[in-house]
Design a protein around this motif. Structure first.
Motif, short mmCIF file in Angstrom:
data_model
loop_
_atom_site.label_atom_id
_atom_site.label_comp_id
_atom_site.label_asym_id
_atom_site.label_seq_id
_atom_site.Cartn_x
_atom_site.Cartn_y
_atom_site.Cartn_z
N GLY A 1 0.81 -1.23 0.00
CA GLY A 1 0.00 0.00 0.00
C GLY A 1 0.83 1.26 0.00
O GLY A 1 0.32 2.35 -0.24
N GLU A 2 2.12 1.15 0.29
CA GLU A 2 2.97 2.36 0.29
C GLU A 2 3.41 2.68 -1.13
O GLU A 2 3.69 1.80 -1.93
CB GLU A 2 4.21 2.14 1.19
N VAL A 3 3.46 3.98 -1.42
CA VAL A 3 3.78 4.43 -2.77
C VAL A 3 5.04 5.29 -2.72
O VAL A 3 5.17 6.17 -1.84
CB VAL A 3 2.60 5.26 -3.34
N ASP A 4 5.96 5.03 -3.66
CA ASP A 4 7.19 5.82 -3.72
C ASP A 4 6.84 7.28 -3.97
O ASP A 4 6.06 7.60 -4.87
CB ASP A 4 8.08 5.28 -4.86
N GLY A 5 7.39 8.17 -3.16
CA GLY A 5 7.10 9.60 -3.32
C GLY A 5 5.88 10.04 -2.55
O GLY A 5 5.54 11.22 -2.56
N ARG A 6 5.19 9.11 -1.89
CA ARG A 6 4.04 9.50 -1.06
C ARG A 6 4.39 9.28 0.42
O ARG A 6 4.52 10.23 1.17
CB ARG A 6 2.79 8.71 -1.45
N GLU A 7 4.57 8.02 0.83
CA GLU A 7 4.98 7.76 2.22
C GLU A 7 6.47 8.08 2.40
O GLU A 7 6.88 8.67 3.38
CB GLU A 7 4.73 6.30 2.61
N TYR A 8 7.26 7.61 1.43
CA TYR A 8 8.71 7.80 1.47
C TYR A 8 9.22 7.87 0.04
O TYR A 8 8.54 7.44 -0.89
CB TYR A 8 9.41 6.57 2.11
N PHE A 9 10.48 8.32 -0.09
CA PHE A 9 11.24 8.06 -1.31
C PHE A 9 12.06 6.81 -1.01
O PHE A 9 12.91 6.85 -0.10
CB PHE A 9 12.16 9.23 -1.66
N PHE A 10 11.76 5.72 -1.70
CA PHE A 10 12.47 4.47 -1.43
C PHE A 10 13.73 4.42 -2.29
O PHE A 10 13.64 4.43 -3.52
CB PHE A 10 11.55 3.27 -1.72
#
Ligand code: 5GP
Length: 186
Positions: free
Chosen positions: A45-54
């Motif tokens: 459910g986590e999205v790159d650039g939303r919760e974090y930059f992975f």
């Protein structure tokens, strides 16, 4: 002319900083939440650039070398950092809120002395302990470790610019809003 401010919200786990941060951003269009970089894997459910930059470990290390972080730290073998470019770009148009731990907050202040540090504290430490014991999901040893960490963080509250007691959620949010309003005028 009001300036935009960089606000750090810290406080021991269980004090409700996530809730305060979320509602603050929802209700105040001028306040944007910062997005951190992390080397951990995204959760479902986590999205790159939303919760974090992975990002991967090499990219993270390069960013450390190039002084690309306002602060960074390691938790459970994963690295986390606040990206300078993201925060300062946002600060051009918005107030920016960082929700990070106490050590991270103090690092931010060292690198950017205009940052406003707010610590959210529980009405009573004993109350948190009572709640944890009542919940019954953690062993006594885990609860004691958690309490040690809470005491550690609370002991640093004098190094923060403001201390807000989260007894009543609405009152706490209002207090943080007032602090931001005041700091914007200074
Ligand atoms: P999680 O992996 O559960 O999202 O976060 C683990 C821990 O990393 C939390 O305590 C969170 O506050 C911390 N964290 C997240 N982003 C940053 C950051 O940019 N800097 C620091 N110092 N800690 C962070």
């Amino acid at each position: 002319m009001n300036k935009n401010v960089l606000v750090v919200l810290s406080g021991p786990s269980g004090v409700g900083k996530g809730t305060v941060a979320k509602l603050l951003v929802e209700r105040n269009k001028n306040v944007a939440l910062s997005i951190s970089c992390t080397t951990r894997q995204p959760r479902v459910g986590e999205v790159d650039g939303r919760e974090y930059f992975f990002i991967d470990k090499n990219t993270f290390n390069d960013k450390v070398k190039n002084q690309g972080f306002l602060e960074y730290s390691e938790h459970f073998e994963n690295c986390y950092g606040t990206p300078k470019d993201f925060v300062f770009d946002k600060l051009e148009t918005n107030d920016v809120l960082l929700e990070i731990d106490v050590n991270g907050g103090l690092q931010v202040k060292k690198n950017y002395s205009d940052a406003v540090l707010i610590m959210l504290v529980p009405p009573s430490v004993e109350e948190i302990k009572r709640r944890l014991i009542k919940r019954g999901t953690e062993s006594e040893e885990k609860i004691n470790l958690r309490m040690e960490r809470i005491e550690y963080e609370l002991n640093k509250k004098d190094l923060y610019d403001y201390v807000v007691v989260n007894d009543d959620l609405e009152t706490a949010i209002k207090e943080v809003e007032e602090i931001i309003k005041k700091e914007k005028q200074q």
